[in-house]
Every structure is written in structure tokens, then in C-alpha cells.
Design a protein around this motif. Structure first.
Motif, PDB file in Angstrom:
ATOM      1  N   MET A   1      53.451  44.981  37.197  1.00 49.03           N
ATOM      2  CA  MET A   1      52.123  45.525  37.053  1.00 49.03           C
ATOM      3  C   MET A   1      52.049  46.803  37.881  1.00 49.03           C
ATOM      4  O   MET A   1      52.497  46.838  39.019  1.00 49.03           O
ATOM      5  CB  MET A   1      51.102  44.491  37.534  1.00 49.03           C
ATOM      6  CG  MET A   1      49.678  44.925  37.377  1.00 49.03           C
ATOM      7  SD  MET A   1      48.494  43.617  37.746  1.00 49.03           S
ATOM      8  CE  MET A   1      48.658  42.635  36.280  1.00 49.03           C
ATOM      9  N   GLU A   5      46.980  49.434  37.032  1.00 53.60           N
ATOM     10  CA  GLU A   5      46.534  48.173  36.441  1.00 53.60           C
ATOM     11  C   GLU A   5      45.909  47.262  37.496  1.00 53.60           C
ATOM     12  O   GLU A   5      44.905  46.610  37.246  1.00 53.60           O
ATOM     13  CB  GLU A   5      47.695  47.461  35.748  1.00 53.60           C
ATOM     14  CG  GLU A   5      48.163  48.157  34.494  1.00 53.60           C
ATOM     15  CD  GLU A   5      49.470  47.598  33.962  1.00 53.60           C
ATOM     16  OE1 GLU A   5      49.650  47.661  32.746  1.00 53.60           O
ATOM     17  OE2 GLU A   5      50.289  47.107  34.754  1.00 53.60           O
ATOM     18  N   LEU A   6      46.501  47.246  38.694  1.00 50.65           N
ATOM     19  CA  LEU A   6      45.949  46.433  39.775  1.00 50.65           C
ATOM     20  C   LEU A   6      44.555  46.923  40.166  1.00 50.65           C
ATOM     21  O   LEU A   6      43.648  46.128  40.392  1.00 50.65           O
ATOM     22  CB  LEU A   6      46.864  46.460  40.995  1.00 50.65           C
ATOM     23  CG  LEU A   6      48.142  45.633  40.879  1.00 50.65           C
ATOM     24  CD1 LEU A   6      49.044  45.897  42.074  1.00 50.65           C
ATOM     25  CD2 LEU A   6      47.817  44.158  40.783  1.00 50.65           C
ATOM     26  N   LEU A   9      42.118  45.798  37.451  1.00 52.42           N
ATOM     27  CA  LEU A   9      41.804  44.377  37.564  1.00 52.42           C
ATOM     28  C   LEU A   9      40.853  44.124  38.729  1.00 52.42           C
ATOM     29  O   LEU A   9      39.919  43.337  38.625  1.00 52.42           O
ATOM     30  CB  LEU A   9      43.075  43.554  37.742  1.00 52.42           C
ATOM     31  CG  LEU A   9      43.959  43.401  36.516  1.00 52.42           C
ATOM     32  CD1 LEU A   9      45.239  42.670  36.879  1.00 52.42           C
ATOM     33  CD2 LEU A   9      43.235  42.664  35.420  1.00 52.42           C
ATOM     34  N   LYS A  13      37.121  42.539  38.533  1.00 56.60           N
ATOM     35  CA  LYS A  13      36.766  41.363  39.324  1.00 56.60           C
ATOM     36  C   LYS A  13      35.527  41.653  40.169  1.00 56.60           C
ATOM     37  O   LYS A  13      34.628  40.829  40.257  1.00 56.60           O
ATOM     38  CB  LYS A  13      37.935  40.954  40.223  1.00 56.60           C
ATOM     39  CG  LYS A  13      37.675  39.708  41.015  1.00 56.60           C
ATOM     40  CD  LYS A  13      38.872  39.308  41.843  1.00 56.60           C
ATOM     41  CE  LYS A  13      38.556  38.073  42.655  1.00 56.60           C
ATOM     42  NZ  LYS A  13      39.607  37.707  43.574  1.00 56.60           N
ATOM     43  N   SER A  38      42.372  34.598  30.552  1.00 55.47           N
ATOM     44  CA  SER A  38      43.395  34.882  31.559  1.00 55.47           C
ATOM     45  C   SER A  38      44.443  35.845  31.019  1.00 55.47           C
ATOM     46  O   SER A  38      44.834  36.807  31.693  1.00 55.47           O
ATOM     47  CB  SER A  38      44.062  33.582  32.009  1.00 55.47           C
ATOM     48  OG  SER A  38      45.047  33.842  32.978  1.00 55.47           O
ATOM     49  N   ASP A  39      44.890  35.601  29.803  1.00 53.64           N
ATOM     50  CA  ASP A  39      45.879  36.491  29.181  1.00 53.64           C
ATOM     51  C   ASP A  39      45.322  37.897  28.988  1.00 53.64           C
ATOM     52  O   ASP A  39      46.019  38.886  29.171  1.00 53.64           O
ATOM     53  CB  ASP A  39      46.361  35.922  27.846  1.00 53.64           C
ATOM     54  CG  ASP A  39      47.260  34.713  28.005  1.00 53.64           C
ATOM     55  OD1 ASP A  39      47.726  34.451  29.146  1.00 53.64           O
ATOM     56  OD2 ASP A  39      47.507  34.030  26.998  1.00 53.64           O
ATOM     57  N   ASN A  42      45.189  39.603  32.399  1.00 52.67           N
ATOM     58  CA  ASN A  42      46.526  39.882  32.923  1.00 52.67           C
ATOM     59  C   ASN A  42      47.367  40.752  32.001  1.00 52.67           C
ATOM     60  O   ASN A  42      48.544  40.986  32.273  1.00 52.67           O
ATOM     61  CB  ASN A  42      47.247  38.568  33.224  1.00 52.67           C
ATOM     62  CG  ASN A  42      46.578  37.818  34.346  1.00 52.67           C
ATOM     63  OD1 ASN A  42      46.184  38.405  35.342  1.00 52.67           O
ATOM     64  ND2 ASN A  42      46.422  36.523  34.186  1.00 52.67           N
ATOM     65  N   LYS A  44      48.500  40.198  28.967  1.00 53.09           N
ATOM     66  CA  LYS A  44      49.574  39.475  28.296  1.00 53.09           C
ATOM     67  C   LYS A  44      49.377  39.327  26.791  1.00 53.09           C
ATOM     68  O   LYS A  44      50.126  38.622  26.141  1.00 53.09           O
ATOM     69  CB  LYS A  44      49.727  38.080  28.921  1.00 53.09           C
ATOM     70  CG  LYS A  44      50.208  38.108  30.342  1.00 53.09           C
ATOM     71  CD  LYS A  44      50.406  36.707  30.864  1.00 53.09           C
ATOM     72  CE  LYS A  44      50.933  36.735  32.280  1.00 53.09           C
ATOM     73  NZ  LYS A  44      51.127  35.376  32.796  1.00 53.09           N
TER      74      LYS A  44
END
Length: 86
Positions: A1, A5-6, A9, A13, A38-39, A42, A44
Motif C-alpha cells: 500500500m 493510499e494510507l 484510508l 476513517k 472491507s475489500d 482495502n 481489494k
């Protein structure tokens, strides 16, 4: 990641916490599988149905009536690396 991207996120949040929402609450109220959320969070998944997008936005509106939500509240479009084409 990646660092970008962090940061994204973390920003998502923080926005959810400010609105008093949890991912689990969104899943339960929106009848969305927690694993799907969740996917999504993240990164995914490669695709998501319009029905799921609509359900997420409508549930956000229901749980946080302080403003009208839209797709840009839940998705960040990342630029893809350009491929060399010969």
C-alpha cells in the motif's frame, strides 16, 4: 500500500468517525456484506455493482443526515500507471 493510499484510508476513517459511523454499522444498516466493505476500503476489489454503490450512498444519507452524500464520498479514483505501448 502506498503512502497516498494510507492517507486516503486515514481520511476516510476520520470522516466516518466524525459522523459517528462505523463500517459495521454501515454494513448492517445497508444490508451490505462486511467483507465487501472491507475489500472496498482495502482496495481489494476490481469492480463493484451499481446496486452496492447506491446502497452505500443511501445508507450514508440515512445514518448521517447532516448532508447529501455522493459517490465521491466513498471512492477515490487513483491514476493508473501508463503502460508503454509500442
Amino acid at each position: 500500500m502506498t503512502v497516498k493510499e494510507l492517507r486516503q484510508l486515514k481520511a476516510e476513517k476520520e470522516r466516518a468517525e466524525q459522523a459517528g459511523l462505523s463500517r459495521n454499522q454501515l454494513a448492517v444498516e445497508g444490508r451490505i456484506r462486511p467483507a465487501t466493505l472491507s475489500d472496498l476500503v482495502n482496495g481489494k476489489v476490481k469492480s463493484v455493482s451499481f446496486a452496492t454503490i447506491i446502497r452505500i450512498v443511501e445508507t450514508l444519507d440515512k445514518l448521517d443526515s447532516s448532508r447529501k452524500h455522493n459517490v465521491e464520498d466513498i471512492f477515490v479514483v487513483a491514476e493508473e500507471a501508463e503502460e508503454d505501448v509500442e
